[in-house]
Design a protein around this motif. Structure first.
Motif, mmCIF file in Angstrom:
data_model
loop_
_atom_site.group_PDB
_atom_site.id
_atom_site.type_symbol
_atom_site.label_atom_id
_atom_site.label_comp_id
_atom_site.label_asym_id
_atom_site.label_seq_id
_atom_site.Cartn_x
_atom_site.Cartn_y
_atom_site.Cartn_z
ATOM 1 N N GLU A 96 17.215 -41.129 -48.056
ATOM 2 C CA GLU A 96 17.387 -42.348 -47.229
ATOM 3 C C GLU A 96 16.390 -43.434 -47.633
ATOM 4 O O GLU A 96 16.675 -44.622 -47.536
ATOM 5 C CB GLU A 96 17.204 -42.001 -45.751
ATOM 6 C CG GLU A 96 18.365 -41.200 -45.159
ATOM 7 C CD GLU A 96 18.059 -40.665 -43.761
ATOM 8 O OE1 GLU A 96 16.925 -40.908 -43.264
ATOM 9 O OE2 GLU A 96 18.933 -39.980 -43.176
ATOM 10 N N LYS A 97 15.235 -43.001 -48.115
ATOM 11 C CA LYS A 97 14.190 -43.954 -48.518
ATOM 12 C C LYS A 97 14.319 -44.372 -49.982
ATOM 13 O O LYS A 97 13.453 -45.058 -50.515
ATOM 14 C CB LYS A 97 12.802 -43.362 -48.257
ATOM 15 C CG LYS A 97 12.456 -43.254 -46.773
ATOM 16 C CD LYS A 97 11.056 -42.671 -46.578
ATOM 17 C CE LYS A 97 10.709 -42.591 -45.098
ATOM 18 N NZ LYS A 97 10.445 -43.903 -44.504
ATOM 19 N N GLY A 98 15.391 -43.880 -50.652
ATOM 20 C CA GLY A 98 15.655 -44.374 -52.005
ATOM 21 C C GLY A 98 15.471 -43.395 -53.137
ATOM 22 O O GLY A 98 15.558 -43.775 -54.312
ATOM 23 N N ALA A 99 15.190 -42.137 -52.867
ATOM 24 C CA ALA A 99 15.025 -41.150 -53.946
ATOM 25 C C ALA A 99 16.345 -40.986 -54.696
ATOM 26 O O ALA A 99 17.409 -40.852 -54.092
ATOM 27 C CB ALA A 99 14.570 -39.813 -53.375
ATOM 28 N N LYS A 100 16.279 -41.014 -56.040
ATOM 29 C CA LYS A 100 17.477 -40.874 -56.880
ATOM 30 C C LYS A 100 17.528 -39.529 -57.589
ATOM 31 O O LYS A 100 18.525 -39.187 -58.214
ATOM 32 C CB LYS A 100 17.513 -42.003 -57.924
ATOM 33 C CG LYS A 100 17.626 -43.390 -57.325
ATOM 34 C CD LYS A 100 18.908 -43.550 -56.532
ATOM 35 C CE LYS A 100 19.036 -44.944 -55.921
ATOM 36 N NZ LYS A 100 20.168 -45.017 -54.984
ATOM 37 N N ALA A 101 16.417 -38.795 -57.534
ATOM 38 C CA ALA A 101 16.375 -37.464 -58.165
ATOM 39 C C ALA A 101 15.552 -36.547 -57.280
ATOM 40 O O ALA A 101 14.560 -36.974 -56.672
ATOM 41 C CB ALA A 101 15.765 -37.552 -59.559
#
Length: 452
Positions: free
Chosen positions: A21-26
């Protein structure tokens, strides 16, 4: 990237959703975790995510000092690392230590982050990169058993590894001495490369030493034994002096060298010999390093002289917080004590409770007067902690507040007495519950000494 690492009290997997939700892509996580994957996010599974995390950190921060050494062991890591740093500086190398005292260097680099004996991989590699930016190419690191067990040091390129000793500590985490030893042996089995220098105190428990030597032999590392049973540096004799101690050392060529060390404490000698073995290039360098020993200074909170009273009584502060460390501390002070030897100490809460009465036994064995007080109670009842300590020394005086214990004892000191306040050393706070209250043993001692 979010690294979902398993912890002692919580699991990183519990926070994956929040991280996305906070933007982690991996997401890096353990192979055995069954987690519903989210579209648009890459999942990296590994049997040992902590190890992979450390290697990633090392690659992300690729600039490392060229000369790195690490020291493990129950007692003496901080002192050995600091003596290495001092010797490097005396040889005109910019150098630093990373460990219990934070980051110390002879440059204008100031580290203001959290202080752990062995920092987490991201913090550690950030520090190493910053050291290079400040023209520091020589660094000595403390390798704690927790740090080694949690793969925080993997990814380092070490030239040498040191092993000071192994005695009881941290069994709340490792459960038994063999697992504790196995954690420390990771320094030689997995981190120090084949052919690296392995400096070891030869005077430790012989069964432990045998296992260490076997590991080093299997890794084809260059073993350097130091101490009374040493071969690389053999300690022939130690003579206590009012201002320090005189050493007779036989080096690997058979030549014997005399030198005066301006520091009290027999155990300091072990740390200094190990420091030399870790960084000496050859026989000539060994001689040069020994010639620098008279210029060494004491390490903060390690046999640190806090005050001399008007009647000549001396007060020291030391970090000793294990049975073995207390025994060595008191044995080291005894030759310098011309009247009575006092010790004030306690035991930390939320830590290995089994060592508490053992610490008191050693204190009672070697000191004339034992005062049991509070250390860092943390979340335990201070009274119960003191009670468990006192089992090992039933005749000891118990004074609850640490400041009160120091104040009362200072008033009792006679001419030529020595008092050592043990357990907290360099620490600047006392942990009660989850709050850290300002508290420095040296400052408290000087406050009451100045009133006499």
């Amino acid at each position: 990237m979010f690294c979902a690492l398993p912890g002692t009290h919580s699991n990183g997997c519990d926070y994956i959703k929040t991280a996305i939700e906070k933007g982690a892509k991996a997401i890096l996580l353990s192979t055995n975790v069954d987690f519903p994957e989210t579209e648009g996010c890459v999942y990296i599974y590994n049997d040992n995510p902590r190890y992979v995390f450390s290697l990633m950190a090392a690659l992300f921060y690729p600039k490392h000092p060229k000369h790195q050494i690490a020291i493990t062991g129950t007692n003496g890591k901080t002192s050995t690392a600091d003596f290495v740093r001092q010797l490097w500086i005396l040889k005109h190398y910019n150098s630093a230590t990373i460990g219990t005292l934070g980051v110390i260097s002879n440059t204008n680099y100031h580290y203001t982050g959290p202080v752990l004996t062995t920092p987490d991989p991201i913090t550690l590699h950030q520090i190493l990169t910053n050291l290079v930016k400040h023209d520091i190419q020589y660094v000595a690191l403390e390798a704690s058993s927790h740090g080694l067990d949690q793969y925080r040091l993997d990814g380092l390129t070490l030239e040498a590894g040191g092993f000071t000793n192994l005695t009881r500590d941290h069994l709340d985490y490792h459960h038994d001495l063999q697992h504790y030893l196995e954690a420390k042996l990771r320094l030689f089995k997995h981190i120090l490369p084949i052919g690296g220098i392995a400096a070891v105190n030869a005077d430790m428990d012989q069964d432990v030493l045998k296992q260490i030597k076997q590991t080093i032999q299997e890794r084809q590392q260059k073993l350097r034994l130091v101490g009374e049973q040493g071969e690389f540096l053999k300690l022939i004799s130690v003579t206590p002096l009012p201002e320090g101690q005189k050493l007779e050392i036989k080096i690997m060529t058979g030549e014997q060298i005399s030198v005066t060390l301006p520091l009290l404490g027999r155990y300091q000698v072990d740390n200094i010999l190990l420091a030399i073995a870790l960084i000496a290039k050859d026989t000539i360098d060994v001689k040069n390093l020994i010639s620098l020993l008279p210029q060494l200074k004491g390490v903060r909170g390690r046999m640190e002289q806090a005050a001399i009273l008007p009647n000549g009584a001396a007060i020291y502060v030391d970090y000793a917080h294990t049975p073995d460390a207390l025994a060595h501390l008191l044995q080291s002070l005894r030759p310098h004590t011309h009247h009575k030897l006092y010790i004030i100490f306690g035991a930390g809460g939320d830590r290995d409770a089994g060592k508490r009465p053992l610490m008191a036994q050693e204190a009672q064995k070697y000191a004339d007067h034992v005062i049991i007080t509070d250390d860092n109670p943390r979340n335990e009842n201070p009274e119960l902690v003191r009670k468990q300590v006192k089992v090992g020394a039933p005749d000891a005086l118990e004074i609850a507040g640490r400041e009160e214990a120091i104040a009362q004892t200072i008033k009792k000191l006679q001419k030529d007495d020595i008092l050592v306040v043990a357990g907290k050393g360099h620490e600047q706070g006392q942990i009660i519950g989850t709050t850290v209250y300002p508290f420095d043993d040296v400052t408290i001692i000087q406050k009451y000494a100045s009133r006499l």
